[in-house]
Design a protein around this motif. Structure first.
Motif, PDB file in Angstrom:
ATOM      1  N   SER B 237       0.820  -1.202   0.000  1.00  0.00           N
ATOM      2  CA  SER B 237       0.000   0.000   0.000  1.00  0.00           C
ATOM      3  C   SER B 237       0.861   1.263   0.000  1.00  0.00           C
ATOM      4  O   SER B 237       2.055   1.218   0.271  1.00  0.00           O
ATOM      5  N   LEU B 238       0.222   2.384  -0.294  1.00  0.00           N
ATOM      6  CA  LEU B 238       0.919   3.662  -0.226  1.00  0.00           C
ATOM      7  C   LEU B 238       1.503   3.876   1.165  1.00  0.00           C
ATOM      8  O   LEU B 238       2.609   4.369   1.313  1.00  0.00           O
ATOM      9  N   ARG B 239       0.733   3.478   2.180  1.00  0.00           N
ATOM     10  CA  ARG B 239       1.191   3.663   3.551  1.00  0.00           C
ATOM     11  C   ARG B 239       2.500   2.897   3.769  1.00  0.00           C
ATOM     12  O   ARG B 239       3.484   3.461   4.273  1.00  0.00           O
ATOM     13  N   GLU B 240       2.513   1.626   3.373  1.00  0.00           N
ATOM     14  CA  GLU B 240       3.725   0.827   3.584  1.00  0.00           C
ATOM     15  C   GLU B 240       4.889   1.370   2.772  1.00  0.00           C
ATOM     16  O   GLU B 240       6.033   1.384   3.227  1.00  0.00           O
ATOM     17  N   ASN B 241       4.596   1.802   1.527  1.00  0.00           N
ATOM     18  CA  ASN B 241       5.651   2.368   0.705  1.00  0.00           C
ATOM     19  C   ASN B 241       6.211   3.638   1.317  1.00  0.00           C
ATOM     20  O   ASN B 241       7.411   3.836   1.376  1.00  0.00           O
ATOM     21  N   PHE B 242       5.324   4.482   1.770  1.00  0.00           N
ATOM     22  CA  PHE B 242       5.773   5.757   2.315  1.00  0.00           C
ATOM     23  C   PHE B 242       6.598   5.550   3.586  1.00  0.00           C
ATOM     24  O   PHE B 242       7.676   6.109   3.748  1.00  0.00           O
ATOM     25  N   ALA B 243       6.103   4.682   4.486  1.00  0.00           N
ATOM     26  CA  ALA B 243       6.751   4.545   5.790  1.00  0.00           C
ATOM     27  C   ALA B 243       8.045   3.741   5.711  1.00  0.00           C
ATOM     28  O   ALA B 243       8.851   3.772   6.637  1.00  0.00           O
ATOM     29  N   SER B 244       8.250   3.019   4.587  1.00  0.00           N
ATOM     30  CA  SER B 244       9.366   2.065   4.546  1.00  0.00           C
ATOM     31  C   SER B 244      10.723   2.716   4.764  1.00  0.00           C
ATOM     32  O   SER B 244      11.632   2.089   5.283  1.00  0.00           O
ATOM     33  N   ARG B 245      10.883   3.991   4.361  1.00  0.00           N
ATOM     34  CA  ARG B 245      12.219   4.592   4.452  1.00  0.00           C
ATOM     35  C   ARG B 245      12.461   5.328   5.763  1.00  0.00           C
ATOM     36  O   ARG B 245      13.583   5.684   6.064  1.00  0.00           O
ATOM     37  N   SER B 246      11.393   5.585   6.496  1.00  0.00           N
ATOM     38  CA  SER B 246      11.588   6.301   7.765  1.00  0.00           C
ATOM     39  C   SER B 246      10.754   5.635   8.865  1.00  0.00           C
ATOM     40  O   SER B 246       9.930   6.289   9.507  1.00  0.00           O
ATOM     41  N   VAL B 274      -0.820  13.868  -4.395  1.00  0.00           N
ATOM     42  CA  VAL B 274      -0.838  12.539  -5.019  1.00  0.00           C
ATOM     43  C   VAL B 274      -2.294  12.152  -5.238  1.00  0.00           C
ATOM     44  O   VAL B 274      -3.098  12.198  -4.308  1.00  0.00           O
ATOM     45  N   LYS B 275      -2.635  11.780  -6.480  1.00  0.00           N
ATOM     46  CA  LYS B 275      -4.013  11.367  -6.743  1.00  0.00           C
ATOM     47  C   LYS B 275      -4.174   9.892  -6.432  1.00  0.00           C
ATOM     48  O   LYS B 275      -3.601   9.046  -7.108  1.00  0.00           O
ATOM     49  N   THR B 276      -4.941   9.560  -5.391  1.00  0.00           N
ATOM     50  CA  THR B 276      -5.122   8.171  -4.998  1.00  0.00           C
ATOM     51  C   THR B 276      -6.444   8.022  -4.269  1.00  0.00           C
ATOM     52  O   THR B 276      -6.908   8.960  -3.625  1.00  0.00           O
ATOM     53  N   PRO B 277      -7.056   6.830  -4.354  1.00  0.00           N
ATOM     54  CA  PRO B 277      -8.290   6.605  -3.595  1.00  0.00           C
ATOM     55  C   PRO B 277      -8.052   6.611  -2.086  1.00  0.00           C
ATOM     56  O   PRO B 277      -8.976   6.866  -1.331  1.00  0.00           O
ATOM     57  N   GLY B 278      -6.867   6.309  -1.613  1.00  0.00           N
ATOM     58  CA  GLY B 278      -6.637   6.308  -0.169  1.00  0.00           C
ATOM     59  C   GLY B 278      -5.265   5.799   0.171  1.00  0.00           C
ATOM     60  O   GLY B 278      -4.461   5.489  -0.714  1.00  0.00           O
ATOM     61  N   THR B 279      -4.971   5.706   1.472  1.00  0.00           N
ATOM     62  CA  THR B 279      -3.628   5.304   1.883  1.00  0.00           C
ATOM     63  C   THR B 279      -3.399   3.804   1.749  1.00  0.00           C
ATOM     64  O   THR B 279      -2.265   3.355   1.776  1.00  0.00           O
ATOM     65  N   GLU B 280      -4.473   3.020   1.634  1.00  0.00           N
ATOM     66  CA  GLU B 280      -4.293   1.568   1.575  1.00  0.00           C
ATOM     67  C   GLU B 280      -4.274   1.023   0.143  1.00  0.00           C
ATOM     68  O   GLU B 280      -4.253  -0.177  -0.072  1.00  0.00           O
ATOM     69  N   THR B 281      -4.326   1.909  -0.848  1.00  0.00           N
ATOM     70  CA  THR B 281      -4.283   1.459  -2.243  1.00  0.00           C
ATOM     71  C   THR B 281      -2.888   0.926  -2.567  1.00  0.00           C
ATOM     72  O   THR B 281      -1.901   1.547  -2.178  1.00  0.00           O
ATOM     73  N   PRO B 282      -2.782  -0.203  -3.295  1.00  0.00           N
ATOM     74  CA  PRO B 282      -1.455  -0.646  -3.716  1.00  0.00           C
ATOM     75  C   PRO B 282      -0.832   0.392  -4.638  1.00  0.00           C
ATOM     76  O   PRO B 282      -1.510   0.893  -5.548  1.00  0.00           O
ATOM     77  N   ILE B 283       0.435   0.700  -4.415  1.00  0.00           N
ATOM     78  CA  ILE B 283       1.042   1.793  -5.175  1.00  0.00           C
ATOM     79  C   ILE B 283       1.136   1.464  -6.649  1.00  0.00           C
ATOM     80  O   ILE B 283       1.100   2.346  -7.499  1.00  0.00           O
ATOM     81  N   GLY B 284       1.224   0.160  -6.964  1.00  0.00           N
ATOM     82  CA  GLY B 284       1.351  -0.254  -8.359  1.00  0.00           C
ATOM     83  C   GLY B 284       0.162   0.166  -9.208  1.00  0.00           C
ATOM     84  O   GLY B 284       0.258   0.221 -10.432  1.00  0.00           O
ATOM     85  N   SER B 285      -0.984   0.474  -8.583  1.00  0.00           N
ATOM     86  CA  SER B 285      -2.167   0.821  -9.372  1.00  0.00           C
ATOM     87  C   SER B 285      -2.229   2.310  -9.699  1.00  0.00           C
ATOM     88  O   SER B 285      -3.127   2.747 -10.406  1.00  0.00           O
ATOM     89  N   LEU B 286      -1.282   3.100  -9.196  1.00  0.00           N
ATOM     90  CA  LEU B 286      -1.297   4.540  -9.503  1.00  0.00           C
ATOM     91  C   LEU B 286      -0.554   4.817 -10.798  1.00  0.00           C
ATOM     92  O   LEU B 286       0.208   3.998 -11.291  1.00  0.00           O
ATOM     93  N   SER B 287      -0.751   6.022 -11.337  1.00  0.00           N
ATOM     94  CA  SER B 287      -0.005   6.418 -12.534  1.00  0.00           C
ATOM     95  C   SER B 287       1.446   6.702 -12.150  1.00  0.00           C
ATOM     96  O   SER B 287       1.769   6.924 -10.986  1.00  0.00           O
ATOM     97  N   GLY B 288       2.316   6.697 -13.178  1.00  0.00           N
ATOM     98  CA  GLY B 288       3.746   6.890 -12.938  1.00  0.00           C
ATOM     99  C   GLY B 288       4.035   8.168 -12.158  1.00  0.00           C
ATOM    100  O   GLY B 288       4.831   8.175 -11.225  1.00  0.00           O
ATOM    101  N   GLY B 289       3.374   9.260 -12.528  1.00  0.00           N
ATOM    102  CA  GLY B 289       3.634  10.532 -11.871  1.00  0.00           C
ATOM    103  C   GLY B 289       3.268  10.498 -10.403  1.00  0.00           C
ATOM    104  O   GLY B 289       4.009  10.996  -9.548  1.00  0.00           O
TER     105      GLY B 289
END
Lengths: 327, 715
Positions: B237-246, B274-289
């Motif tokens: 998810s976006l949450r896991e991706n975001f938190a992974s580095r800090s 960031v355009k996303t349905p929420g923090t639990e969306t898998p990051i792979g489903s977002l656009s490259g930008g």
């Protein structure tokens, strides 16, 4: 442009959407249904006496499945599970008589297992050997060691171990308590700690994990080490349970262990996974076997049904995706 | 396309038509080429099929300026021939140069089609972004803080002797023609490369660049250029991706707090739009930008003193690009020192305060202030790269040889020979025709099933059910092919065996391809299912198989069993197909890169069906070969062959990752396994040694192959 940021978040009709259980939720429903069916068609299998005969085996399988789950989360598969279990039994038997202290014997066995498992991890992570090949080779080497230690015959185990495996707390078998403890601690570590967060990230994408500053090698090696400890503990319990440590003790746990992980819902794609779901699946598979047996079918039919369960379990999780693609 | 045998010369001609200095030989493995060369191969491949319609999607991403010119020349040739070209790119100037008409898409909707000459760059950007971008790049800064990073003669693999300083608030660009050491340089800074000389000081203290962990600890964070491979955890998810580095920022009482992660992620999503349905969306489903913005937010959250960014806007749409530039400038103005590597000179010119240009691994020019222009950077790069660095990093001869296709066969062959010589010296009976003949029977059985396994592994599959299938074939035979059975019954039996094998192969294919199960899971299920069927048919071994047929299968010429000759002939035939027939080529292509093979027009589902049916038929033949040794319907007879067949293939040099393998190698692998088993018996070693040797040799063999292939790719 900022206005769109969260506006896109609202799902169309949240109220009437059918909520399917998550990937790890299915197994709870299936297990509950299985026990309900058991109670109707073969009430004998859910009596306390037969449950307390079934649960120790389910508990040992659950520990094996937990070890296999964490390896699968790291995109691996541990085929040395069989020999590692046998090794656990044989080493604890040998050490138990030599050291005359169960505690020392168990600690020694765990250390040996952790070492062998870490070796697996090094082969996979450092030398880039495909996990099933590395662990297949390790399985052969360990079988050699077991063979050498036991001289090819089953070894008697110390009485202390035997009575430990059979003991119960308030009617609940010790093996079950121990296995619950194992599963819960692994689950808490992987869901609630920094180690768990990094463990999942390394499994999901090792290269990204490295670039993000995680000690990837340590996690990969540690995973195989921890899995080996799980297998060895199951092996010790099993040896205590049947009263002897033999060379092929682990063979009967390898495939069911992998099957439990699959049925529990942990995908082979790495990262995500649930040891709890695998543990529940171990109970499910064991009870299913007993139910099939109680209905008068032999081990062959049991095997067939297990195969069908594996297919059904994975298919049920894939189906929504496949249907969506077709639509 | 010419016949497979003339492929090499044909490819050479095509590559020469592109340029006479590509440095690519048709026999090179594509994975050993640089990104630029791979692209050239890709484009030459597309042009070679002489298409009516050619679709090029971001074709110049990895190309140097002179190759872009070559590409345009070839595109004009294609259109002159009367074909149509669809050219997709985010590089507006290139589109303006090459296109006759252009169509702009925004958020999946067409914004109209216009004659390319009729639109100015600003008008195109207006269409893409949907609003006026007054300035794509934010204004630059002239006031900087104290120096935070100092490099003193830093050198490593791919670059040498880089000295420079970087002040707080400054954005430093790293430019040059790609593959001139600038990538190696920034990766080394991030701790992902190797530093062999010089040192780096961050905030006056020496920084250890040995790994990303130590680099981050010293205050330097890195945003990878290859977002898919190194930037995101696609399924998390976006949450896991975001938190992974800090992660330490979310630690409360020793535990990782999910609510803290969610809060921080939601803040980042807002701050970076960031355009996303929420923090639990898998990051792979977002656009490259949007992915890039989130990863940038995550890297920034580590609070670095120095931020190193590799290709900040690769695969990012124009709108998000401007936002990323604004964010970077904003960060700098709050005191972060930023290093930006980009292959787009316009981007560096617009964004950076100062630019260093690399050529042949060395820092050749530094531009500041008014000199920082696109022309200035390109000029500096071109002036100093008149001659391309021809000296490639060499790989030691042994490793290069060991990575080849012949090496496994030679090494395993030598090992078999050496072990045989040792054993025959110790025990005279070993070299008798009787013993060798017996070994050859075992080898042929194992080799046949290993061919099946190898065929599947070529396309990236694996079949655990081969062992039980051998047993099933035998069990089926034990009902029909009995002593005194009529010819009709025997024929029926043969048909039933074939049907069983094809049925299992088809079932495996159904589970893996249409139902999309993991091959390991699918064939584990069929392993259990097939074994169950065998056990239901024959709970205990029984049914003597026709003796005449068995002795026919056991015929020997001298001491050599006919079965072995058959097995060896099959290996040679399959090997020939693998390299000299379109089907073999298709198999290898599919196994190496399924996506690319599909785009090249190969039907993956049908090829996999061939592989699964082929594997089952070869297993059937192996089952027949095994009958001579067992002679009775035994459901458990084949079980050991599952793992043994995998071992034989990997010892023979096959890769479980697909795409490479050898049937002759599998034959040698099988011979090696039988040799070890026989040798331990003859030497009077106990069963433990058999296990040690087998396990040890598998590890040794695979370690050598995998190490050598790694070295060759890395070079």
């Amino acid at each position: 442009m900022k206005a769109q940021t969260f506006a896109a978040a609202a799902p169309q009709s949240p109220v009437f959407r059918l909520r399917l259980p998550g990937e790890f939720g299915w197994i709870w429903i299936a297990t509950a249904a299985l026990f309900a069916i058991s109670a109707i068609v073969a009430p004998g299998t859910v009596r306390p006496a037969s449950l307390s005969a079934m649960l120790p085996f389910a508990a040992m399988l659950a520990i094996v499945a937990a070890g296999q789950t964490i390896v699968i989360q790291q995109r691996g598969l541990d085929l040395s599970c069989a020999a590692m279990m046998s090794l656990g039994g044989v080493v604890v038997a040998k050490l138990g008589f030599a050291a005359d202290s169960m505690l020392l014997a168990v600690a020694g066995t765990v250390a040996v297992a952790a070492l062998c498992g870490s070796l697996n991890g090094l082969l996979v992570a450092r030398l880039n050997i495909m996990p099933i090949v590395a662990t297949l080779a390790m399985n052969a080497v360990l079988l050699g060691a077991v063979n050498m230690l036991s001289r090819g015959t089953p070894l008697a185990v110390p009485d202390a171990l035997e009575s430990f495996s059979h003991r119960d707390v308030l009617g609940v078998p010790w093996t079950l308590v121990l296995s619950l403890g194992f599963l819960l601690s692994i689950a808490v570590i992987s869901a609630r700690t920094l180690i768990g967060r990094r463990f999942v990230a390394v499994g999901a994408n090792p290269r990204a994990a490295r670039a993000a500053g995680m000690p990837v090698l340590a996690y990969q090696v540690g995973t195989y080490g921890a899995a080996a400890v799980c297998f060895a503990v199951a092996g010790m319990l099993y040896a205590g349970f049947i009263g002897s440590a033999s060379q092929n003790a682990g063979t009967d746990f390898l495939l069911p262990g992998i099957a439990a992980v699959v049925v529990g819902g942990t995908p082979f794609s790495g990262g995500r996974g649930s040891v709890i779901a695998s543990g529940v699946a171990a109970v499910f598979m064991t009870q299913l076997g007993i139910l099939v047996m109680a209905l008068g079918a032999g081990s062959a039919v049991q095997l067939l049904i297990q195969a069908l369960v594996i297919i059904a379990a994975t298919a049920v999780r894939e189906l929504p995706g496949i249907l969506r693609r077709k639509a | 396309m010419p016949p497979v045998s003339r492929l090499a010369s044909w490819s050479r001609e095509l590559l020469a038509r592109w340029s006479d200095s590509t440095g690519i030989s048709p026999s090179d493995r594509v994975e050993t080429l640089g990104a630029e060369q791979r692209f050239i191969v890709e484009i030459v491949k597309a042009l070679a099929s002489e298409p009516q319609v050619l679709v090029l999607d971001e074709p110049t991403e990895h190309l140097a300026a002179e190759d872009v010119e070559r590409l345009f020349r070839r595109v004009r040739e294609v259109t002159a021939r009367g074909a149509a070209v669809v050219y997709i790119s985010h590089r507006i100037r290139e589109v303006q140069t090459i296109a006759d008409r252009l169509t702009v898409l925004r958020d999946g909707q067409g914004q109209g089609t216009y004659p390319a000459r009729g639109l100015s760059e600003d008008e195109i950007i207006h269409l893409i972004v949907g609003m006026d971008l007054e300035e794509e790049f934010p204004p630059k800064c002239t006031e900087f803080g104290p120096e935070v990073l100092r490099l003193e003669g830093l050198g490593g693999s791919g670059f040498s002797d880089v000295s420079l300083g970087l002040r707080r608030g400054e954005i430093l660009g790293v430019g040059g023609i790609s593959d001139n050491g600038q990538q190696d340089f920034v990766r080394a800074l991030a701790g992902l490369g190797r530093v062999s000389s010089g040192r780096a000081l961050i905030g006056g203290k020496p920084a250890d660049l040995g790994s990303p962990i130590t680099a981050m600890r010293a205050g330097l964070s890195y945003l990878p250029g290859d977002r898919h491979r190194e930037g995101i955890f696609a399924e998390l998810s976006l949450r896991e991706n975001f938190a992974s580095r800090s992660p330490l920022k979310d630690r409360i009482a020793g535990f990782a707090s999910r609510s803290s992660e969610t809060r921080r992620t939601a803040e980042a999503i807002r701050a970076y739009a960031v355009k996303t349905p929420g923090t639990e969306t898998p990051i792979g489903s977002l656009s490259g930008g949007n992915q890039q913005k989130l990863v940038l937010a995550s890297v920034v959250a580590t609070g670095p003193k120095v931020l190193v960014i590799d290709e900040p806007t690769q695969g990012v749409d124009v709108g998000a690009r401007a936002e990323i530039y604004r964010i970077l400038r904003d960060l700098a103005s709050r005191g972060t020192a930023i290093i930006v590597l980009s292959s787009d000179a316009a981007e560096i010119a617009g964004l950076c305060d100062r630019v260093v240009v690399f050529s042949r691994g060395q820092l050749v020019s530094e531009l500041a202030g008014e000199e920082v222009t696109e022309n200035g950077i390109t000029g500096a790069a071109l002036r100093s790269t008149a001659v391309r660095d021809g000296a490639e990093k060499g790989t030691a001869g042994f490793w290069k040889w060991a990575a080849g296709d012949l090496a496994p066969i030679v090494m395993v062959g030598l090992a078999i020979f050496a072990l045989g010589a040792y054993v025959s010296a110790a025990n005279g009976y070993y070299l008798t025709g009787r013993n060798i003949g017996g070994m050859l029977v075992l080898i042929s059985t194992l080799a046949l099933v290993a061919y099946g396994q190898q065929a599947l592994m070529l396309v990236g599959g694996i079949d655990l059910s081969v062992g039980p299938l051998m047993g099933l074939v035998q069990v089926v035979a034990s009902f029909f092919i009995l002593d005194g059975a009529t010819g009709g019954l025997m024929a029926l039996g043969g048909a039933a065996m074939l049907a069983a094998a094809l049925g299992v192969g088809f079932l495996n294919w159904c589970l893996v391809v249409p139902l999309r199960l993991h091959p390991m899971v699918a064939t584990l299920a069929t392993y259990m299912g097939v074994q169950a069927v065998s056990l239901i048919l024959r709970p205990a071994p029984g049914g003597m198989i026709n003796g005449d047929l068995l002795s026919l299968a056991g015929t020997r010429i001298g001491f050599v069993p006919v079965m072995f000759l058959v097995a060896a002939a099959i290996a040679v035939a399959l090997e020939w197909m693998l390299y000299r027939h379109g089907l073999g080529l298709a198999f290898r292509a599919l196994g190496s890169k399924p996506e690319v093979a599909r785009m090249a027009g190969l039907p993956p589902a049908r090829l996999r069906l061939f592989a699964y049916l082929g594997c089952s038929v070869l297993t059937l033949i192996a089952g027949v070969a095994m009958m001579e040794q067992v002679g009775i319907g035994d459901p458990r007879a084949g079980l050991n062959y599952t793992l043994a067949s995998i071992a034989a293939v990997v010892i023979g040099g096959g890769s479980l990752f697909g795409g490479r393998g050898s049937f002759v190698g599998a034959l040698f692998g099988a011979a090696f396994i039988v040799q070890i088993n026989t040798a331990t018996n003859f030497l009077g070693l106990n069963a433990a040694w058999q296990s040690y040797l087998l396990g040890g040799m598998i590890i040794l063999a695979v370690a050598v192959y995998s190490k050598s292939r790694q070295k060759v790719v890395a070079a």
